[in-house]
Design a protein around this motif. Structure first.
Motif, mmCIF file in Angstrom:
data_model
loop_
_atom_site.group_PDB
_atom_site.id
_atom_site.type_symbol
_atom_site.label_atom_id
_atom_site.label_comp_id
_atom_site.label_asym_id
_atom_site.label_seq_id
_atom_site.Cartn_x
_atom_site.Cartn_y
_atom_site.Cartn_z
ATOM 1 N N VAL A 179 0.847 -1.197 0.000
ATOM 2 C CA VAL A 179 0.000 0.000 0.000
ATOM 3 C C VAL A 179 0.881 1.245 0.000
ATOM 4 O O VAL A 179 2.066 1.187 0.343
ATOM 5 C CB VAL A 179 -0.963 0.024 1.213
ATOM 6 N N ASN A 180 0.279 2.361 -0.395
ATOM 7 C CA ASN A 180 1.025 3.622 -0.489
ATOM 8 C C ASN A 180 0.975 4.450 0.780
ATOM 9 O O ASN A 180 1.903 5.215 1.061
ATOM 10 C CB ASN A 180 0.469 4.473 -1.634
ATOM 11 N N ALA A 181 -0.115 4.315 1.532
ATOM 12 C CA ALA A 181 -0.275 5.134 2.735
ATOM 13 C C ALA A 181 -1.213 4.435 3.701
ATOM 14 O O ALA A 181 -2.100 3.681 3.297
ATOM 15 C CB ALA A 181 -0.824 6.514 2.369
ATOM 16 N N VAL A 182 -1.011 4.707 4.987
ATOM 17 C CA VAL A 182 -1.886 4.227 6.054
ATOM 18 C C VAL A 182 -2.304 5.416 6.897
ATOM 19 O O VAL A 182 -1.461 6.230 7.293
ATOM 20 C CB VAL A 182 -1.178 3.184 6.947
ATOM 21 N N VAL A 183 -3.594 5.530 7.149
ATOM 22 C CA VAL A 183 -4.113 6.650 7.938
ATOM 23 C C VAL A 183 -5.087 6.133 8.983
ATOM 24 O O VAL A 183 -5.614 5.016 8.847
ATOM 25 C CB VAL A 183 -4.825 7.688 7.039
ATOM 26 N N PRO A 184 -5.346 6.923 10.049
ATOM 27 C CA PRO A 184 -6.372 6.525 11.013
ATOM 28 C C PRO A 184 -7.696 6.269 10.290
ATOM 29 O O PRO A 184 -8.011 6.929 9.298
ATOM 30 C CB PRO A 184 -6.465 7.730 11.952
#
Length: 260
Positions: A179-184
């Motif tokens: 994946v490119n990004a992880v956010v809340p």
């Protein structure tokens, strides 16, 4: 096809969102689901007013958990052989001249993990979980699920994922490049909208050419997938594969070697 039952289709600000709407099945797909996603991808992919496509699942528990085992008759219903709708869906995600972004809101397991792999970009909630289950349930995803996964995250990690069938957190998926990004979790929609807005500011023709160029190096994997899916259709008719499905439905540990 404009009346969908298994998915939801929405367009807002130049972004088409395709949402698998089977939360009671953890957004597992059957043949009809694949057919509807294929139709929606064609609809969005060639609409010049659309600059990005988002693929996601309904609810907060799952993005997609792969093929619906309760519909597993050797082909997940639909058009018969599993290779036909699933193979076409995976290829079309790569074929449409728009970036396809996986909005991973929960479990991305089995065929769901493969969909994430096929998408151009992937943004995950910190609650997302990734992994493969094929060898645990008498299945496998030849082609994009294996060979292309190795391109994305590396040979050793891809083999680990398939041979061991472990679960991986969103942060682990980020570290391996899945994946490119992880956010809340509560910021997932805002982050996806931000990425889409940035894409829509760019030249759509330049992005389409870039996507074709990225794909050119790995398009041979589509041939591997086609061959592998034909073999998979035969495998699904064996006692060994049936044992995996039956054990899953009966919630017991499979005994594959007794069926060899």
């Amino acid at each position: 096809m404009t009346d969908y039952t298994d998915i939801q289709y929405a367009v807002k600000d130049g972004v088409a969102t395709l949402c698998i709407n089977r939360p009671e099945k953890y957004n597992a797909f059957r043949g009809k689901t694949c057919d509807e996603l294929i139709d929606a991808l064609h609809r969005a992919g060639w609409d010049k007013s659309i600059g990005a496509i988002v693929l996601t699942g309904a609810g907060d528990k799952a993005f997609c958990t792969g093929g619906d085992q309760s519909a597993h008759d050797g082909g997940y219903d639909g058009r018969g052989v599993i290779g036909l709708p699933v193979e076409e869906l995976q290829g079309l995600i790569r074929e449409v001249p728009k970036p396809v972004i996986a909005r991973v809101n929960g479990f991305a397991i089995g065929g769901g993990n493969v969909l994430v792999t096929c998408c151009d970009l992937a943004i995950a909630s910190d609650k997302a979980v990734f992994g493969q289950v094929g060898p645990k349930v008498g299945s496998v995803d030849p082609g994009f699920g294996t060979a292309f996964l190795a391109r994305v995250i590396g040979e050793k990690k891809a083999r680990e994922i398939w041979y061991l069938c472990r679960r991986y957190s969103a942060q682990e998926a980020l570290a391996m490049g899945l994946v490119n990004a992880v956010v809340p979790h509560d910021q997932l929609d805002a982050e996806v909208e931000k990425w889409c807005a940035e894409i829509l500011e760019k030249s759509p023709t330049a992005i389409a050419i870039a996507k074709r160029s990225f794909n050119a190096d790995s398009d041979s994997i589509r041939g591997i997938a086609s061959l592998g899916m034909q073999a998979l259709a035969l495998y699904y008719n064996t006692p060994e594969s049936h044992e995996g499905v039956e054990a899953f439905l009966q919630k017991r540990k499979p005994n594959f070697r007794s069926k060899l």
